[in-house]
Write a protein that holds these residues in place. Structure first.
Motif, mmCIF file in Angstrom:
data_model
loop_
_atom_site.group_PDB
_atom_site.id
_atom_site.type_symbol
_atom_site.label_atom_id
_atom_site.label_comp_id
_atom_site.label_asym_id
_atom_site.label_seq_id
_atom_site.Cartn_x
_atom_site.Cartn_y
_atom_site.Cartn_z
ATOM 1 N N VAL A 90 0.831 -1.204 0.000
ATOM 2 C CA VAL A 90 0.000 0.000 0.000
ATOM 3 C C VAL A 90 0.867 1.256 0.000
ATOM 4 N N LYS A 91 1.879 1.216 0.856
ATOM 5 C CA LYS A 91 2.789 2.353 0.987
ATOM 6 C C LYS A 91 3.465 2.667 -0.354
ATOM 7 N N GLU A 92 3.907 1.590 -1.014
ATOM 8 C CA GLU A 92 4.601 1.752 -2.286
ATOM 9 C C GLU A 92 3.671 2.317 -3.350
ATOM 10 N N LEU A 93 2.419 1.842 -3.330
ATOM 11 C CA LEU A 93 1.449 2.340 -4.306
ATOM 12 C C LEU A 93 1.253 3.844 -4.121
ATOM 13 N N LEU A 94 1.078 4.256 -2.844
ATOM 14 C CA LEU A 94 0.869 5.683 -2.557
ATOM 15 C C LEU A 94 2.057 6.504 -3.030
ATOM 16 N N SER A 95 3.253 6.026 -2.719
ATOM 17 C CA SER A 95 4.417 6.846 -3.081
ATOM 18 C C SER A 95 4.649 6.816 -4.587
ATOM 19 N N MET A 96 4.263 5.701 -5.225
ATOM 20 C CA MET A 96 4.429 5.636 -6.676
ATOM 21 C C MET A 96 3.519 6.658 -7.359
ATOM 22 N N ILE A 97 2.247 6.689 -6.931
ATOM 23 C CA ILE A 97 1.316 7.624 -7.562
ATOM 24 C C ILE A 97 1.758 9.071 -7.279
ATOM 25 N N LYS A 98 2.239 9.302 -6.072
ATOM 26 C CA LYS A 98 2.754 10.644 -5.752
ATOM 27 C C LYS A 98 3.906 11.018 -6.674
ATOM 28 N N ASP A 99 4.791 10.028 -6.842
ATOM 29 C CA ASP A 99 5.966 10.245 -7.688
ATOM 30 C C ASP A 99 5.549 10.507 -9.127
ATOM 31 N N LEU A 100 4.570 9.726 -9.593
ATOM 32 C CA LEU A 100 4.156 9.856 -10.988
ATOM 33 C C LEU A 100 3.468 11.190 -11.241
ATOM 34 N N ARG A 101 2.641 11.642 -10.283
ATOM 35 C CA ARG A 101 1.935 12.899 -10.508
ATOM 36 C C ARG A 101 2.805 14.099 -10.189
ATOM 37 N N GLY A 102 3.702 13.909 -9.280
ATOM 38 C CA GLY A 102 4.596 15.002 -8.924
ATOM 39 C C GLY A 102 3.878 16.219 -8.378
ATOM 40 N N GLN A 103 2.723 15.998 -7.704
ATOM 41 C CA GLN A 103 1.977 17.116 -7.133
ATOM 42 C C GLN A 103 1.988 16.979 -5.608
ATOM 43 N N PRO A 104 1.807 18.086 -4.905
ATOM 44 C CA PRO A 104 1.764 17.974 -3.442
ATOM 45 C C PRO A 104 0.563 17.140 -3.003
ATOM 46 N N SER A 105 0.717 16.388 -1.940
ATOM 47 C CA SER A 105 -0.374 15.514 -1.529
ATOM 48 C C SER A 105 -0.472 15.468 -0.016
ATOM 49 N N VAL A 138 -8.200 6.991 -0.658
ATOM 50 C CA VAL A 138 -7.038 7.784 -0.245
ATOM 51 C C VAL A 138 -6.329 8.332 -1.473
ATOM 52 N N LEU A 139 -6.122 7.445 -2.465
ATOM 53 C CA LEU A 139 -5.444 7.857 -3.696
ATOM 54 C C LEU A 139 -6.190 8.993 -4.373
ATOM 55 N N THR A 140 -7.518 8.964 -4.297
ATOM 56 C CA THR A 140 -8.314 9.965 -4.989
ATOM 57 C C THR A 140 -8.305 11.307 -4.277
ATOM 58 N N PHE A 141 -8.398 11.239 -2.960
ATOM 59 C CA PHE A 141 -8.549 12.504 -2.241
ATOM 60 C C PHE A 141 -7.228 13.125 -1.800
ATOM 61 N N MET A 142 -6.127 12.434 -2.007
ATOM 62 C CA MET A 142 -4.870 12.972 -1.480
ATOM 63 C C MET A 142 -4.312 14.140 -2.291
ATOM 64 N N PHE A 143 -4.791 14.334 -3.501
ATOM 65 C CA PHE A 143 -4.302 15.466 -4.302
ATOM 66 C C PHE A 143 -5.335 16.562 -4.318
ATOM 67 N N ASP A 144 -4.853 17.759 -4.420
ATOM 68 C CA ASP A 144 -5.720 18.921 -4.418
ATOM 69 C C ASP A 144 -6.039 19.301 -5.857
ATOM 70 N N SER A 145 -7.123 18.733 -6.408
ATOM 71 C CA SER A 145 -7.478 19.018 -7.788
ATOM 72 C C SER A 145 -8.860 19.628 -7.843
ATOM 73 N N SER A 146 -9.153 20.342 -8.921
ATOM 74 C CA SER A 146 -10.410 21.064 -8.974
ATOM 75 C C SER A 146 -11.569 20.180 -9.404
ATOM 76 N N LEU A 147 -11.276 18.993 -9.961
ATOM 77 C CA LEU A 147 -12.348 18.121 -10.414
ATOM 78 C C LEU A 147 -12.152 16.723 -9.846
ATOM 79 N N LEU A 148 -13.215 16.196 -9.222
ATOM 80 C CA LEU A 148 -13.150 14.838 -8.704
ATOM 81 C C LEU A 148 -14.163 13.986 -9.419
ATOM 82 N N ILE A 149 -13.714 12.845 -9.942
ATOM 83 C CA ILE A 149 -14.636 11.949 -10.622
ATOM 84 C C ILE A 149 -14.643 10.632 -9.858
ATOM 85 N N LEU A 150 -15.810 10.279 -9.322
ATOM 86 C CA LEU A 150 -15.897 9.099 -8.474
ATOM 87 C C LEU A 150 -16.865 8.105 -9.106
#
Lengths: 236, 412, 260
Positions: A90-105, A138-150
């Motif tokens: 789980v930890k690796e997945l979170l950090s991978m997505i963070k790394d890939l998006r390169g946005q603050p989370s 967690v993956l969806t809400f951890m980034f600050d984006s203007s549009l959320l699609i659930l």
């Protein structure tokens, strides 16, 4: 925020979307409803650029999305079926997505909220469906984006997580974000959505607030109201 | 050695009874400063002893029975002017001299040592370098060529000569010579009853050994390594080839041994190692091949043209790409009691002979014979597969080409 | 793209199969050298194996990995990442780690047996270069099949067929046409037919570098004349490159147009 014009898509002979016209203003919670196979997921995937429309145009924040990918930086997407690479933790997945998006989370608050601390070092393949869905959230809400699609955010959630989810969605709305969700659970939709879109056989049968739906159909109960529009004509 | 020679000379003189034989010494401070002077002054059966040093001389003609010996390997430098030593008398012995820089010509076959119409000569312990032809025997008989070293620097066929050449000779022994980098190491034309033993012939531009129209000869215990094409035995009969090593004759047109129009000969106990073609046969009749070892050749034996009455027995075929290739009918050639490393049969009665006959011609070899271009599929998976299936159930390869008594173990 | 590459390599490093593959090559190298202890002979045997096995492993491993990373790609597709980066990253990850296994697995035993001191180092390097390009070519081909075929069983079947065609059937057809048209000059045909199949091309390129080329005789001389020159070798390497570039291009082209 999102403008959809004359959207057509078919898979083989199966016409999934037939001339969908939609406009989602910024800052609201929109729910897309419809029976299975009505085209909800396809519509969402079109907005994300995962499915390419046969015809029609789609724009997000005023820019056409055809062939573009950068616009996805302002979208957080929660896929319907949470299938993750099984051999990652789980930890690796979170950090991978963070790394890939390169946005603050901000994932630590969310991990606490959904009580995932003890799962961080577990492999995703060992998690239950509900826990996976929490990771998904967690993956969806951890980034600050203007549009959320659930896409079906409530699947497999226990009641307390459901409450947390609702609270999260409202907080996001208060921050002026646009939230687009699909769901089968009418109660959830009624509680949370500002507007609903009813999709059937790839066509929009209704778009408007829940109150206007009730007024239009003369039904007091949302489920009955929905059933009513499904059997009559188009109310747009 | 000198003592023995002197004794021999002494006895020779007694025989002739005239004057005692003289020893004429050649060196800077001797009576004779040049070999030419010494030869001119010498009388029959004298000995000329050449001391260490370099003598720039050529076209030395020996017209009387003389013994010419070198002490501490003196050098005669021909300065590329032409032929160096010509023997035109019987009973001449030369030995222990280094001869260099023979002239090259396109019209004359200049040699380091030439023997013309002479008998009972001995050429031994010579070192020949930078040469055109090395030792050229012309209509000579009863001579010996022993322990010589012939080292050329041939690059091309057209402007190089042969190491040891025999033309119209009989009863010559060519023993323990070492020949390198010439056109043909040893070349025989119209020469009969020749014995070629224990020589090494390697890195030559064309053949290590080459027979033309020569009969009743024997060559044994020689080693032929890395020659342009290998050894060629052509238009000859009754040749015995025994205990030779044919090795690393590798190239598009190279072979260990080429037999072209050869009859009634024997090939036994030879080793054919890592040649493109071990033996290439182009018309050979009544030749017996026995107890030879063929290891890691491209083709162990490749038969072209009509060949009758040949026998292959007791040979060992080990790890050759192709053991045998035929482009014609088998014509009553016999294969029996050979060892084939690719044989996979069994021997239930434990008599050392496999119970299942072996077919030495692979399907691929058969196809390549039909259509040579198909060789591009060499070592492809497809070919391995069809070779395997052909081995399991033969359908294309000739029925009559079998070794019905394959050996289970290599014959030593 | 490099981030995707990083994660796919990372993912492969944790997969058991990469190690099985690496171990297989290590064992192969050691066993070969143990059995004949002669580097140059081992290179020939190795050629036979590489030309057949590398394509087989490349296709099967490639298609398995593609299908197994479906969740990973689905996750990435919704992220702000270019589609071509995702697939190129995955492809390079698989082809790269297969090549790495090959180079380490075979290189190590040969190094221990004194590769640098022997004269076959160039032959061996050519062998590894060709093994690497075959890995890249056949992984690309298998990815092509995978992206066009969502049905795993069918996709798997097609890749095995593809390998069978390239490694066996093609040569059968090649042989048949050589025999049928034996009356005609076949040099040019042979060269072209060899170029069109990367397995055949690799086999010939290696054969020509080895002693065994002498067995090819006249036909070999024609090939040597063509591939032996600098331009011939460059053309051959370009063909191998094309065999990599074209499938990769098609893969990315398909990826841009596919619905997920």
């Amino acid at each position: 925020m999102i403008l959809i014009e004359n959207l057509h898509k078919k898979f083989g002979k199966n016409k999934v979307l037939q001339g969908v016209e939609l406009n989602f203003e910024a800052g609201g919670i929109y729910a897309i409803l419809g029976p299975n196979g009505s085209g909800k997921s396809t519509l969402i995937k079109c907005i994300l650029g995962m499915v390419l429309p046969d015809q029609g145009s789609l724009s997000v924040s005023g820019h056409s999305i055809r062939g573009k990918w950068v616009y996805r930086e302002q979208i957080n997407y929660l896929p319907q079926i949470a299938d993750f690479p099984g051999n990652l933790k789980v930890k690796e997945l979170l950090s991978m997505i963070k790394d890939l998006r390169g946005q603050p989370s901000e994932e630590s608050e969310l991990v606490k909220l959904f009580e995932l601390q003890s799962y961080l070092d577990k492999k995703l393949s060992t998690l239950s469906g509900g826990t996976k869905q929490k990771v998904n959230l967690v993956l969806t809400f951890m980034f600050d984006s203007s549009l959320l699609i659930l896409d079906e955010p409530t699947t497999g959630l226990d009641p307390s997580s459901l409450i947390s989810l609702k609270r999260l969605i409202r907080t996001e709305k208060e921050m002026g974000k646009t939230i687009l969700l699909s769901s089968h659970i009418m109660q959830f939709v009624e509680e949370i959505a500002d507007e609903i879109v009813y999709l059937l056989e790839g066509k929009i049968y209704f778009k408007g607030s829940i109150n206007s739906l009730k007024e239009l159909t003369g039904e007091n109960d949302v489920e009955h109201a929905i059933a009513a529009i499904a059997t009559t004509k188009v109310y747009v | 050695m000198n003592h023995i020679t002197l004794l021999f000379l002494f006895l020779g003189v007694l025989w002739h009874g005239a004057r005692p034989p003289a020893v004429l010494e050649v060196c800077d401070s001797c009576t004779y400063k040049t070999v030419t002077d010494a030869i001119d002054s010498a009388q029959a059966y004298d000995t000329i002893l050449i001391k260490a040093g370099t003598y720039k001389e050529f076209d030395l003609k020996i017209r009387k029975p003389l013994t010419i010996l070198g002490q501490d390997l003196p050098t005669i430098d021909g300065q590329n002017q032409g032929e160096i030593l010509t023997i035109q008398s019987d009973e001449v012995t030369i030995g222990g001299i280094r001869i260099i820089n023979v002239g090259t010509s396109y019209t004359k076959d200049f040699a380091a040592i030439r023997v013309v119409k002479s008998k009972d000569f001995i050429i031994r312990d010579m070192v020949l370098e930078h040469l055109f032809f090395g030792i050229y025997l012309e209509k000579a008989t009863r001579g010996k060529v022993l322990n010589n070293i012939v080292k050329g620097d041939a690059e091309e066929e057209f402007n190089s000569g042969n190491g040891i050449q025999l033309w119209h000779c009989t009863f010559i022994e060519v023993i323990h010579n070492h020949i390198e980098k010439v056109r043909d190491g040893i070349y025989l034309e119209f020469s009969d009853n020749i014995n070629i033993t224990g020589n090494t012939s390697k890195n030559n531009v064309r053949y290590g050994l080459h027979f033309m129209f020569s009969n009743n000869d024997i060559y044994q215990g020689n080693s032929f390594v890395n020659n342009g094409a290998g050894v060629a035995v052509m238009f000859s009969k009754k040749i015995i080839m025994k205990r030779n090593v044919f090795k690393e004759n590798w190239g598009t047109a190279a072979f260990g041994l080429l037999l072209k129009e050869i009859n009634d000969s024997e090939i036994l106990d030879n080793h054919f190692l890592e040649n493109t073609i071990g033996i290439q046969v182009e018309g050979a009749n009544r030749v017996s091949y026995s107890n030879n070892l063929f290891r890691r050749n491209g083709w162990a034996v490749k038969v072209r043209g009509a060949c009758y009455g040949n026998t292959f027995s007791g040979n060992s075929f080990i790890n050759n790409s192709f053991d045998l290739s035929y482009n014609s009918n088998i014509n009553d050639n016999v294969f029996k009691r050979n060892y084939w490393s690719e044989y996979t049969g069994y021997d239930l009665d434990k008599n050392g002979i496999g119970d299942v006959p072996y077919r030495p011609v692979k399907l691929f070899s058969y196809i390549v014979n039909r259509t040579p271009e198909t060789i591009v599929l060499l070592r492809s998976f497809f070919m391995d597969l069809i070779d395997f299936s052909e081995k399991v159930s033969p359908a294309f390869t000739p029925d009559n080409l079998v070794d019905a008594y394959p050996l289970m173990k290599q014959k030593l | 793209m490099f981030k995707i590459l990083k994660y796919s390599v990372y993912d492969l490093m944790r997969s058991r199969w990469s190690y099985v593959y690496l171990l297989f090559y290590l064992m192969l190298g050691f066993v070969l050298l143990f059995l004949n202890n002669d580097l140059s002979k081992a290179v020939i045997t190795l050629m036979n194996i590489i030309v057949v096995l590398v394509p087989l492993i490349g296709t099967i491993f490639g298609i398995m990995y593609y299908y197994n990373s479906k969740e990973f790609t689905d996750l990435l597709l919704a992220q702000p990442i270019r589609r071509s980066s995702i697939f190129l990253g995955l492809y390079l990850g698989v082809a790269g780690s297969l090549s790495l296994s090959l180079i380490i697995g075979l290189g190590l035993p040969f190094l221990i047996y004194g590769l640098f001191k022997s004269g076959v180092i160039w032959d061996f390097s050519l062998l590894l270069l060709i093994g690497t390009s075959l890995s890249f070519i056949f992984t690309a081909l298998s990815f092509n099949i995978a992206i066009s075929q969502d049905n795993k069983i069918k996709g798997f079947g097609y890749t095995v067929l593809l390998w069978l065609f390239m490694a066996v059937i093609y040569d059968g057809l090649f042989l048949l046409s050589l025999i049928v048209f034996e009356e005609y000059p076949l040099d040019r045909f042979s060269i072209i037919a060899t170029m069109l199949n990367p397995i055949d091309l690799s086999r010939i390129l290696i054969l020509l570098k080895l002693d065994i080329a002498a067995l090819l005789g006249y036909t070999g001389a024609v090939f040597q004349k063509f591939f032996g020159t600098q331009s011939g070798l460059i053309i051959a390497l370009c063909v191998l490159m094309l065999w990599t570039v074209f499938p990769v291009w098609r893969l990315l082209h398909r990826a841009e147009r596919k619905d997920f």
